[in-house]
Design a protein around this motif. Structure first.
Motif, PDB file in Angstrom:
ATOM      1  N   THR A   1      48.008  46.718  41.654  1.00 19.99           N
ATOM      2  CA  THR A   1      46.573  46.486  41.409  1.00 19.99           C
ATOM      3  C   THR A   1      45.758  47.727  41.754  1.00 19.99           C
ATOM      4  OG1 THR A   1      46.887  44.148  41.934  1.00 19.99           O
ATOM      5  CG2 THR A   1      44.638  44.977  41.951  1.00 19.99           C
TER       6      THR A   1
ATOM      7  N   ILE B   1      39.418  42.836  36.785  1.00 22.48           N
ATOM      8  CA  ILE B   1      38.971  43.952  35.934  1.00 22.48           C
ATOM      9  C   ILE B   1      37.576  43.660  35.380  1.00 22.48           C
ATOM     10  CG2 ILE B   1      39.425  45.155  33.766  1.00 22.48           C
ATOM     11  CD1 ILE B   1      42.401  44.860  34.338  1.00 22.48           C
TER      12      ILE B   1
ATOM     13  N   THR C   1      44.472  39.645  38.085  1.00 24.45           N
ATOM     14  CA  THR C   1      44.114  41.003  37.668  1.00 24.45           C
ATOM     15  C   THR C   1      43.068  41.013  36.554  1.00 24.45           C
ATOM     16  OG1 THR C   1      46.338  41.726  38.246  1.00 24.45           O
ATOM     17  CG2 THR C   1      45.058  43.178  36.843  1.00 24.45           C
TER      18      THR C   1
ATOM     19  N   LEU D   1      45.954  50.469  39.117  1.00 26.31           N
ATOM     20  CA  LEU D   1      45.060  50.303  37.970  1.00 26.31           C
ATOM     21  C   LEU D   1      43.683  50.906  38.277  1.00 26.31           C
ATOM     22  CD1 LEU D   1      45.898  46.630  36.896  1.00 26.31           C
ATOM     23  CD2 LEU D   1      46.629  48.754  35.794  1.00 26.31           C
TER      24      LEU D   1
ATOM     25  N   VAL E   1      52.814  44.665  37.743  1.00 25.41           N
ATOM     26  CA  VAL E   1      51.617  44.605  36.892  1.00 25.41           C
ATOM     27  C   VAL E   1      51.627  43.312  36.071  1.00 25.41           C
ATOM     28  CG1 VAL E   1      50.354  45.743  35.039  1.00 25.41           C
ATOM     29  CG2 VAL E   1      51.492  47.118  36.791  1.00 25.41           C
TER      30      VAL E   1
END
Length: 313
Positions: free
Chosen positions: A287, A89, A85, A290, A76
């Motif tokens: 990923t 998002i 990432t 999440l 992460v």
């Protein structure tokens, strides 16, 4: 008429058979639930457990079939440090907002327009069901053709003088994400329309007749009768549309493959690229985890809303 008298031996016999009957009913329930439990365990829980294990391990093409080295939250952290990432998002949230707003508003508007029964509404509903049932690969391919420089939409825009040059719907950094999100919303609108229409059809027609006699306009009928009546349905449908937008993958794969550049790299598609194109399974799993967390949060909210609706009903 006197009540039947139950003798002591009869009561003892009934008391003795009641636990046996309950055990039999409990056993039969387990038999019926067992196939679904096995199916969920094999195809839902086991992949989720493996995804969680992979997300906290160092897994590449070289170590996929070996022992996975535990690395904690290193995957992460690596995703955020590479700068992939965080923007993914943001793009996912923008994508979800566009899909949800368009899907809910247009779906409700279409349901209001199709509330009455008739031949044209039946034909239009049949067409919407057809659009909704189309496989995403087919639907996305058709829209990819329509949004091309020589496609129908750009041809109409340039031939009518609204644009001098074609709109770069699918190969511009700013247009691509909104174009794919619009197509996703278009795919979910028929489903939302059908659900909203079913809720509107439960309203007593006398309510609308009384409102018309009182001089209420169409907008006042929508605001004070239809919107309050579909409020429980709206909550459930809102959560389902959020989940649909959050896990969208197929339209992005067909229409832009994450491009141009990283313009349409949402969390699910970025996880796919990391795991199955770059073969960094640990990073891709982190990923994807999440995205799974986001869907799980929405699923919990959905379950709570269903429980509250059943309690109110």
């Amino acid at each position: 008429m006197s009540a039947p008298v139950t003798t002591a031996p009869a009561r003892q016999a009934r008391a003795g058979t009641a636990p046996t009957t309950r055990r039999r009913r409990g056993g039969s329930r387990i038999v019926f639930l067992l196939p679904a439990a096995v199916f969920l365990g094999l195809f839902s829980l086991y992949p989720l457990v493996q995804l969680a294990r992979m997300a906290v391990s160092q897994v590449t093409a070289a170590t996929l079939n070996a022992d996975w080295v535990f690395t904690g939250l290193d995957n992460v952290r690596r995703g955020f440090e590479t700068g992939q990432t965080g923007p993914a998002i943001t793009r996912t949230l923008v994508f979800v907002v566009v899909v949800t707003v368009l899907g809910m508003l247009v779906g409700f508007g279409a349901a209001v327009a199709l509330r009455t029964t008739g031949r044209w509404s039946a034909w239009l509903l049949a067409l919407m069901v057809f659009v909704w049932a189309l496989p995403p690969v087919v639907n996305g391919s058709v829209w990819k053709f329509l949004l091309n420089d020589a496609g129908l939409i750009n041809t109409v825009l340039t031939s009518t003088g609204l644009r001098d040059t074609p709109v770069p719907f699918l190969y511009d950094q700013h247009w691509a994400l909104f174009s794919v999100a619009f197509v996703n919303a278009f795919a979910v609108i028929p489903f939302n329309t059908l659900v909203f229409r079913a809720a509107l059809m439960t309203i007593d027609p006398e309510v609308f007749e009384a409102a018309q006699l009182d001089g209420a306009s169409k907008w006042q009928q929508i605001r004070h009768i239809m919107v309050p009546s579909v409020r429980p349905t709206t909550l459930v449908l809102l959560i389902l549309t959020l989940v649909y937008g959050f896990r969208s993958f197929d339209f992005i794969y067909v229409m832009t493959y994450g491009g141009p550049g990283t313009a349409t790299n949402t969390l699910p598609f970025l996880g796919y690229l990391q795991a199955f194109v770059r073969y960094d399974y640990g990073l891709g799993a982190a990923t994807s985890a999440l995205a799974v967390v986001g869907v799980l949060v929405l699923a919990v909210v959905y379950a709570r809303s269903i429980k509250r609706e059943e309690a109110d009903g």
